[in-house]
Design an enzyme around this catalytic site. Structure first.
Site, short mmCIF file in Angstrom:
data_model
loop_
_atom_site.label_atom_id
_atom_site.label_comp_id
_atom_site.label_asym_id
_atom_site.label_seq_id
_atom_site.Cartn_x
_atom_site.Cartn_y
_atom_site.Cartn_z
N ASN A 207 -47.05 -63.64 -57.16
CA ASN A 207 -45.95 -62.78 -57.61
C ASN A 207 -45.24 -63.55 -58.72
OD1 ASN A 207 -43.71 -61.21 -57.96
ND2 ASN A 207 -43.06 -61.22 -55.82
N ARG B 25 -49.06 -59.05 -57.56
CA ARG B 25 -48.05 -58.00 -57.71
C ARG B 25 -47.97 -57.69 -59.20
NH1 ARG B 25 -41.55 -58.41 -56.89
NH2 ARG B 25 -41.13 -56.22 -57.27
N HIS C 133 -40.62 -51.04 -56.83
CA HIS C 133 -40.50 -51.63 -55.49
C HIS C 133 -41.40 -50.91 -54.48
CE1 HIS C 133 -36.30 -53.12 -56.82
NE2 HIS C 133 -37.13 -54.15 -56.78
N ARG D 154 -28.94 -56.32 -64.02
CA ARG D 154 -29.30 -55.08 -64.73
C ARG D 154 -28.25 -54.00 -64.48
NH1 ARG D 154 -35.31 -54.69 -62.41
NH2 ARG D 154 -34.97 -56.76 -61.56
N GLU E 49 -43.52 -57.88 -49.13
CA GLU E 49 -44.41 -57.37 -50.17
C GLU E 49 -45.71 -58.19 -50.23
OE1 GLU E 49 -40.91 -57.94 -52.39
OE2 GLU E 49 -41.20 -56.11 -53.55
#
Ligand code: AMP
Length: 394
Positions: A9, A94, A182, A242, A380
């Protein structure tokens, strides 16, 4: 001999990895995980085994020469020396953006790697680094099968209405549409809910992935219906750095009236906004919760306000709400943020069990709450390892 799947990742300044042992008889077992943080600045390599024992803890000099390839070599060396005879079966990555065409995990070929590279403008913070790691593995281990697992893939079940913007339809045809992100986290959390609470999973569920990046997803019968994130990972909730939802006119104003160029606007929206920008203190929720500064409180209040707004919108997209699930760094660890969100969501039939919430239990709503509330840690990496195993035909 230990057979294993490596999961990578990659971010702009970090490379996280997990190693899962593959055994035909059972699910995948994590045997090691770690990361290189501070790539390009002050690289720090930290790796632990599944008991939390430190396998490596190194600060690397000469930061300018440390790239993803260097990090991968260090990980490969670590595995060779600490796990004698280990055999890697494949590498799962990922990959943030799959664009219009990649709606499921896929075995990578040089052509697909180039196509993923071409999607970099859609996720400039992540995609170029994801592709760099894929290319570094291909160079170091040309025979190693590599699987891309996309954050956008889970959302491809959404109706056209939920993927549209009110732009000319030709924009949609060109790929300017809401993708959602996500997805690997939502898929994993949904799978846990499906396994442990199948009746809840069969209903109308909103999962709130509240980490440094944050988004929410409406899920019905295990399928993504709508998401707070859109064309890029900038839309929706306010995040660590963000901005989240923004009137597109603000971007025009910044360029036309304040003469910011495109790079400056990008930097503002991705790196200097969000919790950091509003508070002027930090992007880290723990720091803001501990601060007495009024702007820290303002940033927290706006973060919660945006979650509440998106929750209403996502519930509307399903015509109701049966369950709310919190996940990721803030969602899993902050009882106070969960409480604030639930207080604002009472109108949706949410009633929190304060003790269960403070204790971080899995079900945190009261017995009588018409809408149930859950806290389910995301994973994940395990989702990527499972996809990789499946794609490898194991
Ligand atoms: P993630 O991106 O999922 O790793 O989440 C990172 C975010 O989780 C950061 O904003 C952290 O401040 C936040 N976080 C981690 N632990 C806690 C905690 N105990 N309370 C509040 N926020 C936390």
């Amino acid at each position: 001999m230990t057979k294993a799947i490596l999961v990578l990742n990659t971010g702009s300044s970090s490379l996280k990895f997990s190693v899962f042992e593959y055994d035909t008889a059972s699910d995948l077992h994590l045997i090691a995980k770690g990361q290189v943080e501070g790539i390009g600045n002050a690289p720090h390599f930290l790796a632990k085994d599944h008991h939390g024992q430190i396998l490596a803890d190194e600060y690397w000099q000469d930061a300018a020469s440390i790239d993803h390839a260097h990090c991968l070599l260090a990980i490969a060396n670590l595995l060779r020396t600490k796990y004698l005879g280990i055999k890697l079966l494949g590498v799962g990555h990922r990959v943030v953006h799959g664009g219009m065409h990649y709606s499921a995990p896929i075995l990578l070929t040089p052509g697909i790697i180039n196509a993923l590279d071409a999607l970099s403008p859609l996720a400039p913070l992540h995609q170029p680094h994801n592709v760099a790691a894929i290319r570094a593995v291909a160079k170091a281990m040309p025979e190693m099968p590599q699987i891309a697992c996309f954050d956008t893939a889970f959302h491809r079940s959404q109706s056209e209405i939920n993927q549209l913007f009110g732009l000319p339809y030709s924009c949609f045809e060109r790929g300017i549409r809401r993708y959602g992100f996500h997805g690997l986290s939502y898929e994993y959390v949904s799978s846990v809910l499906q396994q442990q609470e199948p009746e809840v999973a069969a209903g109308k569920v909103v999962i709130a992935h509240l980490g440094n990046g944050a988004s929410m997803c409406a899920i019905q019968n295990g399928q993504s219906v709508a998401s707070s994130m859109g064309f890029t990972a900038l839309d929706g909730l306010m995040m660590g750095t963000r901005a989240g939802r923004l009137d597109a006119g603000v971007v025009l104003y910044l360029q036309q009236q304040e003469q910011l160029d495109v790079r400056q606007v990008e930097e503002l929206l991705y790196k200097r906004s969000g919790l950091l920008g509003l508070s002027g203190i930090s992007s880290d929720m723990r720091v803001l919760l501990a601060s007495q500064e009024p702007h820290a409180q303002l940033a927290i209040d706006y973060f919660v306000h945006r979650i509440s707004s998106e929750l209403g919108s996502l519930a509307a997209s399903m015509g109701g709400l049966d369950a709310l699930v919190f996940s990721a760094g803030i969602g899993e660890n902050s009882a106070i943020i969960r409480q604030k969100v639930c207080e604002q969501a009472q109108w949706l039939g949410i009633e929190l069990d304060h003790q269960a919430n403070k204790a971080g239990e899995q079900c945190i709503s009261s017995m009588n709450s018409p809408t149930s509330v859950w806290m389910i840690p995301s994973n994940e990496e395990l989702m990527i390892a499972r996809h990789t195993r499946k794609q490898l035909g194991l």
